[in-house]
Design an enzyme around this catalytic site. Structure first.
Site, short mmCIF file in Angstrom:
data_model
loop_
_atom_site.label_atom_id
_atom_site.label_comp_id
_atom_site.label_asym_id
_atom_site.label_seq_id
_atom_site.Cartn_x
_atom_site.Cartn_y
_atom_site.Cartn_z
CG HIS A 98 -8.66 -2.72 -1.83
ND1 HIS A 98 -9.52 -1.97 -2.62
CD2 HIS A 98 -8.48 -2.00 -0.70
CE1 HIS A 98 -9.82 -0.85 -1.99
NE2 HIS A 98 -9.22 -0.85 -0.81
CG PHE A 99 -9.33 -8.86 1.55
CD1 PHE A 99 -10.10 -9.00 2.69
CD2 PHE A 99 -9.80 -9.39 0.36
CE1 PHE A 99 -11.32 -9.66 2.65
CE2 PHE A 99 -11.03 -10.05 0.31
CZ PHE A 99 -11.78 -10.18 1.46
CG HIS A 100 -6.62 -2.23 3.61
ND1 HIS A 100 -5.82 -1.17 3.29
CD2 HIS A 100 -7.86 -1.93 3.15
CE1 HIS A 100 -6.55 -0.24 2.67
NE2 HIS A 100 -7.80 -0.68 2.58
CD GLN A 143 -14.77 0.03 -2.31
OE1 GLN A 143 -15.98 -0.05 -2.06
NE2 GLN A 143 -14.17 -0.73 -3.19
CG ASP A 168 -2.02 0.98 1.18
OD1 ASP A 168 -3.18 0.54 1.19
OD2 ASP A 168 -1.74 2.21 1.13
CB ILE A 169 1.20 4.32 -2.15
CG1 ILE A 169 -0.25 4.44 -2.53
CG2 ILE A 169 2.08 3.89 -3.29
CD1 ILE A 169 -0.50 5.61 -3.46
#
Ligand code: DGP
Length: 141
Positions: free
Chosen positions: A102-104, A96, A33-34
Site C-alpha cells: 500500500h501507498f500512504h 510495514q 486509513d483508520i
C-alpha cells in the site's frame, strides 16, 4: 487476481470488511486509513494481493501509483494541505504492519510535527557513490 484469505486488505477488497472508500478501478482501491496521521490520510492498494514492493508486478504497482496520484490531487483540491507525502513501507524493519502493498497518502501542513523517524545528515559523497555503484549493477532491464 491473487487473494490471501488471511489478509485484512484482501478482505476489504472482497467487501468482507468495511472501508471508507475514496476511489476504485479494475486494478486498485483507495480508502481512508483508520489510524490517520493527519486528516485525509488515505491508502492506495492493488486489488490483487502482493506482499510488498519486492513481490508486486510492475503493472500492478504502476496502477497503484496512478491511483495514489489521483487521491493526492483530490486531497490537495479538497483540503488545501501545504504538501503531501506518498509513503510505501516494505518489510517490518521499514515499518510495514499490513503485508499487502500500500501507498500512504498523507496530507501535510507546515509545522504539523509529523516525522518519519529520521534526521537528515549530509552524506559522505564517496560512500554514496560506492553504494550507488552496487545498486546500479543490479538494476534490471
Ligand atoms: P503500514 O504500517 O505502512 O503497513 O500501514 C498500515 C496502515 O493500515 C496503518 O496506517 C493502519 C491501516 N490499517 C490497518 N488496518 C486497517 C483497516 O482494517 N482498515 C483501514 N482503513 N486501515 C487499516
Amino acid at each position: 487476481m491473487s487473494h490471501d484469505p488471511n489478509c485484512i486488505f484482501c478482505k476489504i477488497v472482497a467487501g468482507a470488511l468495511p472501508c471508507t472508500k475514496l476511489y476504485e478501478d479494475a486494478a486498485t482501491l483507495a480508502f481512508m486509513d483508520i489510524n490517520p496521521l493527519n486528516p485525509g490520510h488515505a491508502l492506495a492498494i492493488p486489488k490483487s494481493h502482493a506482499k510488498d514492493v519486492f513481490a508486486i508486478e510492475e503493472e500492478a504497482i504502476a496502477a497503484t501509483v496512478k491511483t495514489a496520484r489521483k487521491v493526492a490531487r483530490a486531497a490537495r483540491a479538497a483540503l488545501s494541505p501545504a504538501g503531501v507525502n506518498l509513503l510505501q513501507s516494505s518489510g517490518p524493519a521499514a515499518g510495514q504492519s499490513v503485508f499487502h502493498l500500500h501507498f500512504h497518502i498523507i496530507p501535510r501542513h507546515t509545522g504539523d510535527g509529523l516525522r518519519f523517524n529520521w534526521t537528515p545528515v549530509p552524506g559522505d559523497m564517496a560512500e554514496i557513490g560506492r553504494v550507488a555503484a552496487l545498486i546500479r549493477a543490479k538494476i534490471e532491464a
